[in-house]
Design an enzyme around this catalytic site. Structure first.
Site, mmCIF file in Angstrom:
data_model
loop_
_atom_site.group_PDB
_atom_site.id
_atom_site.type_symbol
_atom_site.label_atom_id
_atom_site.label_comp_id
_atom_site.label_asym_id
_atom_site.label_seq_id
_atom_site.Cartn_x
_atom_site.Cartn_y
_atom_site.Cartn_z
ATOM 1 N NE ARG A 134 -4.096 -1.808 2.445
ATOM 2 C CZ ARG A 134 -5.292 -1.329 1.992
ATOM 3 N NH1 ARG A 134 -5.621 0.010 1.943
ATOM 4 N NH2 ARG A 134 -6.223 -2.210 2.008
ATOM 5 C CE1 TYR A 186 -0.751 -8.995 -0.782
ATOM 6 C CE2 TYR A 186 -2.370 -10.426 -0.408
ATOM 7 C CZ TYR A 186 -1.909 -9.086 -0.511
ATOM 8 O OH TYR A 186 -2.496 -8.061 -0.030
ATOM 9 C CG ASP A 209 -13.548 2.359 1.334
ATOM 10 O OD1 ASP A 209 -13.599 1.969 0.243
ATOM 11 O OD2 ASP A 209 -12.951 2.330 2.166
HETATM 12 C C1 LIG Z 1 -8.238 -5.720 5.464
HETATM 13 C C2 LIG Z 1 -8.332 -4.899 4.325
HETATM 14 C C3 LIG Z 1 -7.908 -5.351 3.262
HETATM 15 C C4 LIG Z 1 -8.345 -4.663 1.818
HETATM 16 N N1 LIG Z 1 -7.798 -5.321 0.593
HETATM 17 C C5 LIG Z 1 -8.080 -4.812 -0.324
HETATM 18 C C6 LIG Z 1 -7.475 -5.359 -1.686
HETATM 19 O O1 LIG Z 1 -6.825 -6.322 -1.587
HETATM 20 N N2 LIG Z 1 -7.674 -4.651 -2.913
HETATM 21 C C7 LIG Z 1 -8.495 -3.446 -2.755
HETATM 22 O O2 LIG Z 1 -8.791 -3.225 -4.155
HETATM 23 N N3 LIG Z 1 -9.163 -3.019 -1.484
HETATM 24 C C8 LIG Z 1 -9.072 -3.685 -0.635
HETATM 25 N N4 LIG Z 1 -9.357 -3.086 0.695
HETATM 26 C C9 LIG Z 1 -10.118 -1.682 0.656
HETATM 27 C C10 LIG Z 1 -9.340 -0.660 0.256
HETATM 28 O O3 LIG Z 1 -8.488 -0.348 1.176
HETATM 29 C C11 LIG Z 1 -10.297 0.676 0.398
HETATM 30 O O4 LIG Z 1 -11.331 0.341 -0.386
HETATM 31 C C12 LIG Z 1 -9.401 1.758 -0.217
HETATM 32 O O5 LIG Z 1 -8.497 2.105 0.451
HETATM 33 C C13 LIG Z 1 -10.662 3.095 -0.315
HETATM 34 O O6 LIG Z 1 -9.784 4.191 -0.384
HETATM 35 P P1 LIG Z 1 -10.543 5.851 -0.199
HETATM 36 O O7 LIG Z 1 -9.503 6.647 -0.884
HETATM 37 O O8 LIG Z 1 -11.945 5.620 -0.845
HETATM 38 O O9 LIG Z 1 -10.969 5.524 1.191
HETATM 39 P P2 LIG Z 1 -9.828 5.707 2.501
HETATM 40 O O10 LIG Z 1 -8.427 4.892 2.223
HETATM 41 O O11 LIG Z 1 -10.386 5.471 3.760
HETATM 42 O O12 LIG Z 1 -9.324 7.314 2.384
HETATM 43 C C14 LIG Z 1 -10.051 8.328 2.968
HETATM 44 C C15 LIG Z 1 -8.970 9.744 3.492
HETATM 45 O O13 LIG Z 1 -9.615 10.640 3.839
HETATM 46 C C16 LIG Z 1 -9.379 11.145 4.997
HETATM 47 N N5 LIG Z 1 -10.458 11.618 5.719
HETATM 48 C C17 LIG Z 1 -11.409 11.204 6.368
HETATM 49 N N6 LIG Z 1 -12.409 11.798 6.891
HETATM 50 C C18 LIG Z 1 -11.825 13.164 6.533
HETATM 51 C C19 LIG Z 1 -12.386 14.425 6.512
HETATM 52 N N7 LIG Z 1 -13.671 14.563 7.292
HETATM 53 N N8 LIG Z 1 -11.812 15.529 6.062
HETATM 54 C C20 LIG Z 1 -10.481 15.305 5.431
HETATM 55 N N9 LIG Z 1 -10.043 14.053 5.300
HETATM 56 C C21 LIG Z 1 -10.779 13.066 5.893
HETATM 57 C C22 LIG Z 1 -8.674 9.861 5.708
HETATM 58 O O14 LIG Z 1 -7.847 10.293 6.854
HETATM 59 C C23 LIG Z 1 -7.991 9.219 4.588
HETATM 60 O O15 LIG Z 1 -6.759 9.460 4.268
HETATM 61 C C24 LIG Z 1 -9.015 -3.607 1.828
HETATM 62 C C25 LIG Z 1 -9.451 -3.106 3.065
HETATM 63 C C26 LIG Z 1 -9.253 -3.679 4.046
HETATM 64 C C27 LIG Z 1 -9.807 -3.040 5.404
#
Ligand SMILES: Cc1cc2nc3c(=O)[nH]c(=O)nc-3n(C[C@H](O)[C@H](O)[C@H](O)COP(=O)(O)OP(=O)(O)OC[C@H]3O[C@@H](n4cnc5c(N)ncnc54)[C@H](O)[C@@H]3O)c2cc1C
Length: 396
Positions: free
Chosen positions: A109, A218, A295
């Site tokens: 990551r 892995y 997410d």
């Molecule tokens: C155990 C596990 C294994 C996973 N394995 C996989 C995999 O193998 N393959 C895959 O595709 N996905 C996988 N995922 C899912 C993946 O990690 C997430 O779906 C992805 O990281 C989502 O990215 P995002 O940027 O939407 O959200 P996030 O990664 O949650 O990023 C959100 C960001 O917004 C910030 N934030 C939050 N609230 C605020 C606010 N109010 N103001 C400003 N900033 C804020 C946070 O600090 C964070 O930096 C896995 C998840 C888990 C838990």
């Protein structure tokens, strides 16, 4: 700003937020990324990038920088956690890569995030701000006014909420409150390859399946690292901040598992655990000049290994939608309409797939029997909807 260029505010600087910021900068827009944390960081663990995620990265122009850091497993395996007997093996070989027009990759990551961050930092159109927590927003002057917890406001033409599971932006657009209390516990970590005995090392993505618990491993990078992930279901609801781990908590669900699993678990840190929740799928992620991504729009359990892949697909599609439509709100609505059913299917499939991975007595026998008689072609057909290139994103 050049003609036709807009100022977008992106809440959240994770994989979703940085990928959409980069995609919009390529189209000539100005972007302010507002990240609540004091740094742009990711968890020290691996992530699987299925062909659809790799094609989305290619669409964003970011697959090439990822490839030197990627490990390409030759198969995705499920094994019976108690006996080690194979349940199913899905080859992710050259034929697979040809079928889905992209390889199956796993990456650290931190490597993925730093590639996204480097790409954004090289763009003068992207302003990256940390320590900037978004609290909410209002429509203002044909655009948006975003409120930060510091009391400051940031003005722009539009807001993209990429602020994760507990999205503040989602509360105005969807208004579905906090997610349900978590029930899924995860321990994960990355260790040097040389700490893993040769007999236990495997080049594939391997899942050991047991009643209410599974264990995945892995290799990462060029095989120099090894990623370990434990997941189990808690019998009781947990509080989101109940993240202190212990050896007993981590290993108890693996009682009766094969000795290889216990040997590998010895290498996994147990001081901290992660709690995972999802939400019900929703059909509308847009309101005026604000929209959700990643997410924040479609949080899912990790069982399909797709959350980040779907966030990358969102970014590619949202950037394309903004090029196709003359107004932002039209583009946001069209993007949301195009994406919600696919992502809802992944969210719901992830819930169903736990039952398969962590099947209890009798269900596990039915599962094993079902897979035993499945030819590889049938396995591919079952996953075509997710991995295939029909969603127009190509890996080229
Ligand atoms: C155990 C596990 C294994 C996973 N394995 C996989 C995999 O193998 N393959 C895959 O595709 N996905 C996988 N995922 C899912 C993946 O990690 C997430 O779906 C992805 O990281 C989502 O990215 P995002 O940027 O939407 O959200 P996030 O990664 O949650 O990023 C959100 C960001 O917004 C910030 N934030 C939050 N609230 C605020 C606010 N109010 N103001 C400003 N900033 C804020 C946070 O600090 C964070 O930096 C896995 C998840 C888990 C838990």
């Amino acid at each position: 700003m050049t003609r036709g260029s807009r100022k977008f505010i992106v809440a959240g600087g994770g994989i979703g937020g940085l990928s959409i910021a980069y995609a919009l900068a390529q189209k000539g827009h100005e972007i302010a990324v507002l990240e609540q944390a004091t740094d742009f960081t990711e968890v020290g663990a691996g992530i699987q990038l299925a062909p659809n995620g790799m094609r989305a990265l290619a669409d964003l122009g970011l697959a090439d920088p990822v490839m030197p850091y990627a490990w390409k497993p030759e198969a995705l395996q499920m094994r019976n956690g108690y006996t080690g007997a194979p349940i199913v093996k899905l080859p992710t070989n050259a034929e697979f890569a040809q079928r889905y027009r992209a390889p199956y990759c796993v990456v650290h990551r931190a490597d993925l995030l730093s590639i996204l961050l480097d790409a954004c930092q090289a763009e003068t159109r992207i302003d990256l701000q940390t320590g900037a927590r978004v609290e909410g927003y209002e429509a203002a002057n044909g655009g948006v006014s975003v409120r930060l917890s510091s009391g400051q406001t940031v003005e722009g033409d539009a807001l993209i909420g990429a602020d994760g599971l507990r999205s503040a932006v989602r509360q105005k657009i969807v208004g579905d409150g906090a997610p349900e209390k978590p029930r899924h516990v995860v321990y994960r970590g990355v260790v040097p390859r040389h700490t893993i005995p040769d007999a236990l090392w495997c080049q594939d993505v391997v899942m050991w399946c047991g009643d209410g618990a599974d264990f995945v491993h892995y290799p990462l990078r060029s095989g120099e690292l090894f990623n370990l992930v434990v997941t189990f279901r808690s019998p009781i609801e947990l509080e989101p901040d109940d993240i202190e781990g212990s050896l007993e908590d981590m290993t108890a669900p693996f009682s009766g598992f094969a000795p290889e699993v216990h040997e590998l678990l010895r290498h996994l840190p147990h001081e901290r655990r992660w709690l995972v929740s999802d939400r019900e799928p929703v059909a509308n992620w847009a309101e005026g000049n604000a929209v959700l991504l990643g997410d924040a729009a479609h949080p899912m359990l990790q069982y399909m290994a797709q959350g980040a892949c779907q966030a990358l697909e969102d970014s590619a599609e949202l950037a394309a939608s903004l090029s196709r439509h003359s107004t932002i709100d039209e583009a946001f609505r069209a993007y949301s309409h195009k994406r919600y059913l696919r992502t809802a299917r992944v969210q719901l499939s992830a819930r169903r797939f736990i039952e398969v991975c962590q099947a209890g007595p009798v269900f596990d026998q039915v599962r094993d029997h079902y897979f035993k008689h499945r030819p590889v072609e049938k396995l591919y057909q079952a996953i075509d909807w997710l991995y295939s290139a029909e969603n127009h994103l190509r890996f080229e």
